[in-house]
Design an enzyme around this catalytic site. Structure first.
Site, PDB file in Angstrom:
ATOM      1  CG  ASP A 176      -1.620  -1.634   1.510  1.00 32.04           C
ATOM      2  OD1 ASP A 176      -1.318  -1.704   2.374  1.00 32.04           O
ATOM      3  OD2 ASP A 176      -3.091  -1.320   1.207  1.00 32.04           O
ATOM      4  CG  HIS A 327      -4.147  -6.387  -1.504  1.00 33.86           C
ATOM      5  ND1 HIS A 327      -3.314  -5.229  -1.204  1.00 33.86           N
ATOM      6  CD2 HIS A 327      -5.019  -5.392  -1.355  1.00 33.86           C
ATOM      7  CE1 HIS A 327      -3.463  -4.047  -0.916  1.00 33.86           C
ATOM      8  NE2 HIS A 327      -4.629  -3.905  -0.669  1.00 33.86           N
ATOM      9  CG  HIS A 337     -10.444  -2.498   3.855  1.00 32.70           C
ATOM     10  ND1 HIS A 337     -10.435  -1.898   2.504  1.00 32.70           N
ATOM     11  CD2 HIS A 337      -8.886  -1.520   4.395  1.00 32.70           C
ATOM     12  CE1 HIS A 337     -10.432  -1.185   2.013  1.00 32.70           C
ATOM     13  NE2 HIS A 337      -9.625  -0.664   2.747  1.00 32.70           N
TER      14      HIS A 337
END
Length: 371
Positions: A176, A327, A337
C-alpha cells in the site's frame, strides 16, 4: 484508505525475525525468538496522507531525449536465475536491448526484449519495454544497461544464492505504498534499514492512480519513477491489490488490471499459472506463493485449481520456509476492510494449516497486526 506502509501478517513459526517500523524485514534462518506485544513506538497520524505534487524531485524524469525511465526488475523464472528488466521510453520506442555483464567478467552480453503500449480513457502510455535475462549465475552481482547510446543508463542487481535449506536471506516487505509524503519516508526507511533487504515482497496497491479522476494514469508514471531508486536494483515481487483493478466501465474501461499487467510482468508461467495474478517462485530457502484477492478463487476457478496443485509441490527439505503473499488480510480487527478476506480464508485456510504455511503477509489495512 489512503496509502500507507503497514501490513498484516499471520505466522505459525517463531524463528522468523521481523524488524518492524514503517516497513518490515523478514530474515530467513534467524535464531532470534520474538514474542507478541509492542514492537515499535510508531503511532500513525490521524490525518490522511497527502500525495506529493507532480513537480516533486522524486518524480523527476531522467535527463536526455527519450531516456529510459521507471526502470524496475523482478524475478524472471521459478528458481532465481533469471530477471525481468522493465523500463519506459516516452517519445519513441528506442532501443529494446539490455546489455549486461557479471562483475567477474568483462564480456558484455545482450538480450532483446519486447515493447507494448496501452491506452486508458484519454491517456496513452509511453513505450513499455520488458526483457528477460536468463541463465544467470547464482549469488553474483550483474550490471545492466538500457537505452540508446546517447542516453544509456546503468544499474545493477545481485542474484540470490542457490535454492537450499540452509541459505540465509533477507526480504523487505512493503504494501500500500502510494506516492504520498509518507510513502517517501517509507521507501527511505527501507533503503536505510540496517537489515539491508535484498528483495521486496510487495503485497499490493502500487500507485493509487485510481484515486484521481478517470484513474489518471500519469500517476502510474510518477510512481514508476518514484520507486526506481530501489526497484531498479533489487527485485520487487508483485502482488495485486484493489487499487490495481482499474475496472471503470463508467469511462469505457472494462479490462481489469490493464495498467498493472502492461507495466509489471511476473514469471507466472514458470509455476504453471494461467494468469499473472497468482504464481510462485523459489528464492534462497523460501518458497513464495502469491495469491490474488480480486481474482476468482471459488471452487473450480483457475486460481483454486492452481493452488490445489501447487501446495503439494513444496519440498520442505529444499525450501523450509513457505510464505504466502495476498492483499486482503484474512484476520483484521480494524474497522476498515473488516472481514473482506473472510471468504478466501474459509476457502484456503485449511489447506494452509495442512501444508504448514509458515507466514502469510497481507496489506490493504493500513495498520499493523499479527496473529
Amino acid at each position: 484508505m489512503g496509502p500507507s506502509s503497514s501490513s498484516s501478517s499471520s505466522s505459525s513459526s517463531s524463528s522468523v525475525a521481523i524488524v518492524v517500523a514503517s516497513v518490515l524485514c523478514l530474515v530467513l534462518n534467524a535464531t532470534l525468538l520474538c514474542s507478541g506485544g509492542t514492537t515499535s513506538s510508531f503511532v500513525r497520524k490521524t490525518e490522511k496522507s497527502v500525495d506529493m505534487p507532480l513537480d516533486s524531485d522524486v518524480f523527476a524524469e531522467p535527463p536526455g531525449y527519450n531516456a529510459p525511465q521507471q526502470v524496475h526488475i523482478t524475478q524472471g523464472d521459478h528458481l532465481g536465475k533469471a530477471v525481468i528488466v522493465s523500463w519506459i521510453t516516452m517519445a519513441e520506442p528506442g532501443s529494446n536491448t539490455v546489455v549486461y555483464w557479471s562483475v567477474n567478467s568483462n564480456i558484455k552480453l545482450e538480450e532483446e526484449g519486447s515493447v507494448v503500449t496501452y491506452k486508458y480513457y484519454n491517456y496513452a502510455s509511453g513505450y513499455i519495454h520488458h526483457c528477460t535475462i536468463r541463465h544467470l549465475e547464482f549469488d553474483t552481482k550483474y550490471y545492466y544497461q538500457v537505452g540508446s547510446a546517447d542516453v544509456r543508463r546503468t544499474f545493477w542487481f545481485v542474484t540470490p544464492p542457490p535454492v537450499g535449506p540452509d541459505v540465509p536471506y533477507t526480504f523487505g516487505l512493503i504494501g500500500d505504498l502510494g506516492q504520498t509524503y509518507d510513502s517517501n519516508k517509507t521507501l527511505t526507511h527501507y533503503e536505510l534499514n540496517p537489515a539491508k533487504g535484498k528483495t521486496v515482497l510487495f503485497v499490493g496497491d502500487l500507485s493509487y492512480a485510481d484515486n484521481y479522476p478517470n484513474h489518471d494514469n500519469v500517476r502510474w508514471d510518477t510512481w514508476g519513477r518514484f520507486v526506481e531508486r530501489s526497484a531498479a536494483y533489487q527485485p520487487w515481487i508483485w502482488t495485486t491489490g484493489n487499487h490495481e483493478l482499474d475496472f471503470a466501465p463508467e469511462i469505457g474501461e472494462f479490462e481489469p488490471f490493464k495498467p498493472f499487467t502492461h507495466r509489471y510482468p511476473v514469471p507466472f508461467r514458470a509455476s504453471d499459472s494461467t494468469a499473472p495474478f497468482w504464481y510462485s517462485i523459489k528464492r534462497a530457502s523460501a518458497y513464495i506463493i502469491v495469491l490474488a484477492s480480486y481474482s476468482a478463487y471459488g471452487k473450480y476457478t483457475p486460481q483454486y485449481e492452481w493452488l490445489l496443485q501447487e501446495l503439494p509441490k513444496v519440498n520442505r527439505t529444499e525450501t523450509p520456509w513457505l510464505i504466502v503473499l495476498v492483499h486482503s488480510p484474512w484476520y483484521n480487527s480494524y474497522n476498515y476492510h473488516y472481514m473482506e478476506g473472510e471468504t478466501m480464508r474459509v476457502m484456503f485456510e485449511p489447506w494452509f494449516v495442512n501444508h504448514k504455511v509458515d507466514v502469510v503477509f497481507a496489506g490493504h489495512v493500513h495498520a499493523y497486526e499479527r496473529s
